[in-house]
Every structure is written in C-alpha cells, then in structure tokens.
Design an enzyme around this catalytic site. Structure first.
Site, mmCIF file in Angstrom:
data_model
loop_
_atom_site.group_PDB
_atom_site.id
_atom_site.type_symbol
_atom_site.label_atom_id
_atom_site.label_comp_id
_atom_site.label_asym_id
_atom_site.label_seq_id
_atom_site.Cartn_x
_atom_site.Cartn_y
_atom_site.Cartn_z
ATOM 1 N N HIS A 13 -3.344 7.725 2.571
ATOM 2 C CA HIS A 13 -3.716 6.384 2.101
ATOM 3 C C HIS A 13 -5.082 6.037 2.696
ATOM 4 O O HIS A 13 -5.343 6.284 3.876
ATOM 5 C CB HIS A 13 -2.655 5.382 2.565
ATOM 6 C CG HIS A 13 -3.029 3.956 2.307
ATOM 7 N ND1 HIS A 13 -3.478 3.511 1.084
ATOM 8 C CD2 HIS A 13 -3.016 2.860 3.133
ATOM 9 C CE1 HIS A 13 -3.723 2.207 1.161
ATOM 10 N NE2 HIS A 13 -3.455 1.796 2.376
ATOM 11 N N ASN A 16 -9.939 -0.060 0.346
ATOM 12 C CA ASN A 16 -8.485 0.100 0.237
ATOM 13 C C ASN A 16 -8.024 -0.447 -1.114
ATOM 14 O O ASN A 16 -7.993 -1.656 -1.328
ATOM 15 C CB ASN A 16 -7.821 -0.650 1.398
ATOM 16 C CG ASN A 16 -6.309 -0.526 1.403
ATOM 17 O OD1 ASN A 16 -5.715 -0.036 0.443
ATOM 18 N ND2 ASN A 16 -5.692 -0.985 2.476
ATOM 19 N N CYS A 29 0.819 -1.227 0.000
ATOM 20 C CA CYS A 29 0.000 0.000 0.000
ATOM 21 C C CYS A 29 0.843 1.262 0.000
ATOM 22 O O CYS A 29 0.327 2.357 -0.199
ATOM 23 C CB CYS A 29 -0.945 -0.002 1.201
ATOM 24 S SG CYS A 29 -2.146 -1.332 1.138
HETATM 25 N N1 COA Z 1 -17.753 -8.644 10.188
HETATM 26 C C1 COA Z 1 -18.193 -8.886 11.425
HETATM 27 N N2 COA Z 1 -17.346 -9.174 12.450
HETATM 28 C C2 COA Z 1 -16.032 -9.180 12.180
HETATM 29 C C3 COA Z 1 -15.521 -8.942 10.902
HETATM 30 C C4 COA Z 1 -16.448 -8.652 9.871
HETATM 31 N N3 COA Z 1 -16.071 -8.384 8.614
HETATM 32 N N4 COA Z 1 -14.174 -9.015 10.938
HETATM 33 C C5 COA Z 1 -13.847 -9.301 12.207
HETATM 34 N N5 COA Z 1 -14.975 -9.414 12.957
HETATM 35 C C6 COA Z 1 -15.082 -9.701 14.373
HETATM 36 C C7 COA Z 1 -13.862 -10.407 14.926
HETATM 37 O O1 COA Z 1 -13.936 -11.789 14.687
HETATM 38 C C8 COA Z 1 -13.959 -10.076 16.390
HETATM 39 O O2 COA Z 1 -14.908 -10.935 16.994
HETATM 40 P P1 COA Z 1 -14.665 -11.516 18.473
HETATM 41 O O3 COA Z 1 -14.609 -10.297 19.359
HETATM 42 O O4 COA Z 1 -15.849 -12.375 18.660
HETATM 43 O O5 COA Z 1 -13.358 -12.235 18.392
HETATM 44 C C9 COA Z 1 -14.550 -8.662 16.395
HETATM 45 O O6 COA Z 1 -15.150 -8.484 15.111
HETATM 46 C C10 COA Z 1 -13.505 -7.589 16.632
HETATM 47 O O7 COA Z 1 -12.400 -7.871 15.808
HETATM 48 P P2 COA Z 1 -11.146 -6.929 15.751
HETATM 49 O O8 COA Z 1 -10.164 -7.504 14.781
HETATM 50 O O9 COA Z 1 -10.685 -6.602 17.116
HETATM 51 O O10 COA Z 1 -11.838 -5.624 15.129
HETATM 52 P P3 COA Z 1 -11.208 -4.234 14.876
HETATM 53 O O11 COA Z 1 -12.017 -3.182 15.549
HETATM 54 O O12 COA Z 1 -9.723 -4.227 15.101
HETATM 55 O O13 COA Z 1 -11.454 -4.058 13.318
HETATM 56 C C11 COA Z 1 -10.216 -4.210 11.295
HETATM 57 C C12 COA Z 1 -10.866 -4.958 12.409
HETATM 58 C C13 COA Z 1 -9.570 -5.184 10.334
HETATM 59 C C14 COA Z 1 -11.280 -3.413 10.565
HETATM 60 C C15 COA Z 1 -9.157 -3.236 11.875
HETATM 61 O O14 COA Z 1 -8.325 -3.931 12.776
HETATM 62 C C16 COA Z 1 -8.340 -2.601 10.826
HETATM 63 O O15 COA Z 1 -8.806 -1.857 10.001
HETATM 64 N N6 COA Z 1 -7.006 -2.832 10.873
HETATM 65 C C17 COA Z 1 -6.113 -2.265 9.871
HETATM 66 C C18 COA Z 1 -6.216 -3.090 8.620
HETATM 67 C C19 COA Z 1 -5.671 -2.368 7.417
HETATM 68 O O16 COA Z 1 -6.015 -1.228 7.197
HETATM 69 N N7 COA Z 1 -4.834 -3.043 6.649
HETATM 70 C C20 COA Z 1 -4.269 -2.497 5.477
HETATM 71 C C21 COA Z 1 -3.220 -1.515 5.827
HETATM 72 S S1 COA Z 1 -2.531 -0.831 4.411
#
Ligand code: COA
Length: 361
Positions: free
Chosen positions: A269, A299, A124
């Site tokens: 980004h 993204n 990215c």
């Molecule tokens: N729909 C519903 N629930 C989801 C889900 C989805 N698409 N994806 C994950 N969950 C659940 C998880 O399983 C977890 O459940 P649990 O509490 O029962 O274990 C819960 O939601 C929370 O998960 P978590 O990973 O802590 O959520 P979060 O608030 O961190 O959000 C992301 C997840 C991926 C959106 C976030 O971490 C993120 O954006 N990270 C950066 C990723 C990124 O930008 N990558 C590219 C960089 S260039």
C-alpha cells in the site's frame, strides 16, 4: 500433497490474477500548488512522505467512472469478453453516493451483464479485502471470473484546510481479473491474511452524511449532519502501520512456505515512502524488490495496490511464476498481506499492447 487447482491446497487458493489495469485522472496537483493552499512546503512533504504530486478527479469524474476505466483496462489485458464476468467487487471508501454500490455502476459500464456486484469498504485496506473475497468465490467455484476494482476520489473527503492530511491523498483506480487456477500453469494465491483492531478506529476515520454532529447550513429539517472529512493522528498511525505490515507480511510469507528471499517483488500500500522503507528494512527486503509510486500519486487508498501492480506489470517487473507480496494497512484499523504466484497477464504474454500503457498516456 499434489497441487490443487481449486480450494485451499498445497499451493494455496486455486485462484489467479489474469488481468490488471489502472486509470488516474489527468489533473496533477503538485506540492507547489499545495503551498499556495496551506502552510506547507515541497521540502517538508517530500522529506516526510516521499510524495511529489497527486491526481485530482475532474468535476464529472466519480469513483465509478474512474473504476470503470481501470476495469476496462484490466478486461483488455486479460483478453476476455466482459460478458463472461460473473462477479464485480469494488473497494471504495469514497462512493458516488451512499447507495447503490459503485460496483453496480461499474458492472453495467464495462458490459458485465450477468455479474453480481457489491462494494467493500475497509478504507485503505479495501482492495485486499475485496480481492480476498473474490479469491474465495473463485476458489470455491461460485464464481468463474471476477473483476475486482479499487477506486477512490479521496479529494472529495480531504479537509483542504488541514495540512497534516491534505498533502497525503490523491484520486485514482486500479483493477484485476481473478480466475480459477489451471493445473500445470503458474498462478495461485499462496497465502492471505486479514486483520483488524477496531479499538483504534478513531486514529484514522472520516465522518460522513450519517455521522451525528452539530447542525449545519446543509442540514435538512434541523437534523444534525456533518460533511465528509478525514481525521487522523498521523504519528500513531505511522507506528501502527509499520508494525502491522511487518508482522502480517512475515506471517503470510511463512504460511506460503516461503522465505523473504523467494519474494520477487513486494507491492505494498502506498501511503508514505517512509512507511514502505521502514517495513522493507524490517522484513529484510531490498528496495530494488519493492514497488514504489507514492511519489506520483500520493495515497489513493484502496486503489494504491492495483495501480502499482498495473504499473509494475507494464514496466516488465513481473514474470509468470514470480512470488509477489501485497501488504496493506488502513483505517479500522485494518491490515493484510497476501502472497501471490504471478500467472502472467494474457496480453503481455501474447506480446500485445495491454491497454495499461495506453491508459498511462
Ligand atoms: N507541512 C509542514 N509542516 C507540517 C505539515 C505539513 N504538511 N504537517 C504537519 N506539519 C508539522 C506539524 O505541525 C509538526 O509541527 P510542530 O513540531 O511545530 O508541532 C511537525 O510538522 C511534525 O509533525 P508530525 O506529525 O510529528 O510529523 P511526522 O514526521 O509524523 O509526519 C505524517 C506526519 C502525517 C506525514 C506522518 O505521521 C505519517 O505519514 N503518518 C501516517 C499517515 C498515513 O499514512 N495515513 C494513512 C494510512 S493508510
């Protein structure tokens, strides 16, 4: 020290952006569609990411075809003859194949007959790495006019059974034209910073055809092979992203001899709306001065910044002389920031349609 039109002087690097364009595939995938594919829902996706929909490349589209459309829009907006382009750099982590470089296909398709061409892969952070490279070529006088493209077909490497990643990504392309600064006219790269930390490589990566793995039905001659697939520790990536974006942005603004108050627009980004708002809050930038379109495209990896830049220009959010902050983050881990004095796009300055709006229809 007097402003310099070349090299790295008081105004930064003697290069400027004179054209910008973007292209996104027609097919829209909404959160409602994802609800039918994995255990997720619109409310969760919007609340945690700010994404409402993303674009998906058609069966005949590739990173080079998307990049070509974006490149042509950028060429049109710069009012230049593509034959005068002498360098094409494409940033992509989803190339049409392992080789040749996507940039060579784009070079041919846009009509840049005498240009050298190569790809840059920094996930990215790819567009910023490619743009930084082009800036050095142009500032040094090695290149007179460069086309820099960020183009991705992330839908081809997304694991559509993993709800933690498949809701985040989309396809698209953006491009800019980089030329030498002209003394007395706005348009410089004031500061640029590239950083990386390979010790965190496994937090966000994608396997590919060269990744050792278990033999699969697609393996030839019994060789182990893996399909391309994104693997991510979302929570850790989120934390690293905010810290890295804040630190690098502040450093770049300081290196440019500016303060955050001088930044007319930040084009970050577009990975997640929450990452963008957390970064803006800590840097001290009000959201009115931050461009966000992650809601419409998700993204698109190395394409997010040039797509957002093209839309900001088309929306009238940029004027010549504005200081613009770009900041990116991605797998590697790698991240970057750049402060740009906006030159103004030739077509907009001449009151002509830029091709960007046409490509949006
Ligand atoms: N729909 C519903 N629930 C989801 C889900 C989805 N698409 N994806 C994950 N969950 C659940 C998880 O399983 C977890 O459940 P649990 O509490 O029962 O274990 C819960 O939601 C929370 O998960 P978590 O990973 O802590 O959520 P979060 O608030 O961190 O959000 C992301 C997840 C991926 C959106 C976030 O971490 C993120 O954006 N990270 C950066 C990723 C990124 O930008 N990558 C590219 C960089 S260039």
């Amino acid at each position: 020290m007097a402003p310099t039109a070349s090299g790295h002087g008081a105004t930064g690097y003697g290069a400027r952006i004179t054209g910008v364009g973007r292209y996104v595939p027609e097919r829209v995938m909404t959160n409602a569609e994802l609800e039918r594919m994995v255990d997720t829902n619109d409310e969760w996706i919007v609340e945690r990411t700010g994404i409402h929909e993303r674009r998906i490349a058609g069966p005949d589209e590739t990173s080079s075809t998307l990049g070509t459309r974006a490149g042509l829009a950028a060429i049109e907006s710069a009012l230049i003859d593509p034959a005068t382009i002498d360098l094409v750099i494409a940033a992509t982590c989803t190339p049409d194949g392992m080789f040749p470089a996507v940039a060579t296909r784009i070079q041919h398709a846009v009509g840049a007959g005498r240009a050298g061409a190569f790809d840059v892969n920094a996930a990215c952070n790819g567009f910023m790495s490619a743009l930084s490279t082009a800036v050095q070529f142009v500032a040094a006088g090695t290149s007179q006019r460069a086309l820099v493209v960020g183009t991705e077909t992330m839908s081809r490497i997304v694991d559509w059974t993993d709800r933690g990643t498949c809701v985040l990504f989309g396809d698209g392309a953006g491009a800019v034209i980089v030329e030498r600064s002209v003394e007395g006219e706005p348009g410089h790269i004031n500061a640029l910073l590239l950083r990386s930390d390979g010790s965190q490589a496994d937090l966000l990566w994608a396997s590919g055809p060269c990744t050792p793995g278990a033999p699969s039905p697609s393996s030839a001659l019994g060789l182990a092979r893996e399909e391309a697939r994104i693997v991510m520790d979302g929570r850790s990536v989120f934390r690293h992203a905010v810290n890295a974006l804040v630190e690098t942005s502040m450093e770049a603004v300081t290196n440019a001899g500016l303060t955050v108050d001088d930044i007319a627009l930040c084009v970050p980004h577009q990975a997640n709306r929450r990452i963008i708002t957390a970064m803006a809050d800590r840097v001290g930038l009000p959201m009115e001065r931050v461009y966000v379109n992650v809601d419409r495209y998700g993204n698109t990896s190395s394409a997010t910044i040039p797509i957002a830049l093209a839309e900001a220009e088309a929306d009238g959010r940029l004027k010549p002389g504005d200081r613009v902050l770009f900041a990116a983050f991605g797998g590697g881990l790698s991240w970057s920031a750049m402060v740009v004095e906006w030159a103004g796009i030739r077509a907009s300055r001449a009151g002509l349609p830029t091709g960007i709006l046409a490509a949006r229809a």
